[in-house]
Design a protein around this motif. Sequence first.
Motif, short mmCIF file in Angstrom:
data_model
loop_
_atom_site.label_atom_id
_atom_site.label_comp_id
_atom_site.label_asym_id
_atom_site.label_seq_id
_atom_site.Cartn_x
_atom_site.Cartn_y
_atom_site.Cartn_z
N GLU A 1 40.32 45.24 -82.13
CA GLU A 1 41.11 44.02 -82.32
C GLU A 1 41.46 43.38 -80.97
N MET B 1 51.12 43.81 -84.82
CA MET B 1 49.92 43.62 -85.65
C MET B 1 49.99 42.28 -86.39
N PRO B 2 48.93 41.88 -87.12
CA PRO B 2 48.91 40.53 -87.70
C PRO B 2 50.11 40.24 -88.60
N HIS B 3 50.59 38.99 -88.46
CA HIS B 3 51.62 38.41 -89.33
C HIS B 3 52.96 39.14 -89.26
N CYS C 1 53.55 47.19 -87.51
CA CYS C 1 52.29 47.03 -88.23
C CYS C 1 52.24 45.70 -88.98
N ALA C 2 51.09 45.43 -89.59
CA ALA C 2 50.85 44.14 -90.21
C ALA C 2 51.90 43.80 -91.26
N GLY C 3 52.39 42.56 -91.18
CA GLY C 3 53.30 42.06 -92.20
C GLY C 3 54.75 42.47 -92.05
N MET D 1 53.33 48.99 -92.35
CA MET D 1 52.92 47.70 -92.91
C MET D 1 53.89 47.18 -93.96
N ASN D 2 54.18 45.88 -93.83
CA ASN D 2 54.96 45.12 -94.82
C ASN D 2 56.38 45.63 -95.00
#
Length: 214
Positions: A15, A131-133, A149-151, A168-169
């Motif tokens: 990435e 990480m993304p978003h 992490c993402a989200g 994540m999230n």
Amino acid sequence: MSGLVLVGASGLAREATAVAVLVQHPGPVQVVDDDPARWGTLHGLAPVLGGVDLVTELVDDEVVLTLGKGRLRRRVATRLAMVGLGASRYATLLHPRIVLPGSCHVGRGSIALDGVVLTADVEVGEHVVLMPHVTLTHGCTVADFATLCAGVSLGGDVEVGEAAYIGMNASVREGVHIGADATVGMGAVVLDDVPAGETWAGVPARPIRTGVHA
């Protein structure tokens, strides 16, 4: 400096390579890793040159730590400092679609991927991975070596401690403190402070394990 050396042949390294291409980093992207089986191979588009100690020989290259866990990044940063790698060698990789107002700051050696949003007065330390978003709202602080992490979404004035890991999230209520080396599980809703070294998970999040693990 011309080239870019990524320390750790990981998914994060792939990435980071993509971000380096998007921002048109001027030099070649190369990877170092202590696994001899990887030496002389390609990791995505980047060649794996050899072990981590090669970084000190590549004096014209910038460096980014691409190990997924903050405790590992911290350990390698300490190791490289002991063999003379100065802080000025570290690059910061920011995806071109990051939202980064002038009141916000991202420290040296950190990575922020696609869709990361910092709203106002946000302070991100060194060697942090976003990480993304990921969304960091007003007044948040993220200490060195943390991983979001993402989200992940942080409410206003959240504090994330050194080398903490947020899955994540996960969502964190405003004003909450996540302690150093703490872990928050995927999809958790954190309403209360998480002490250093503990692992919390669930909705609402509750402690499931204590103690720091290497």
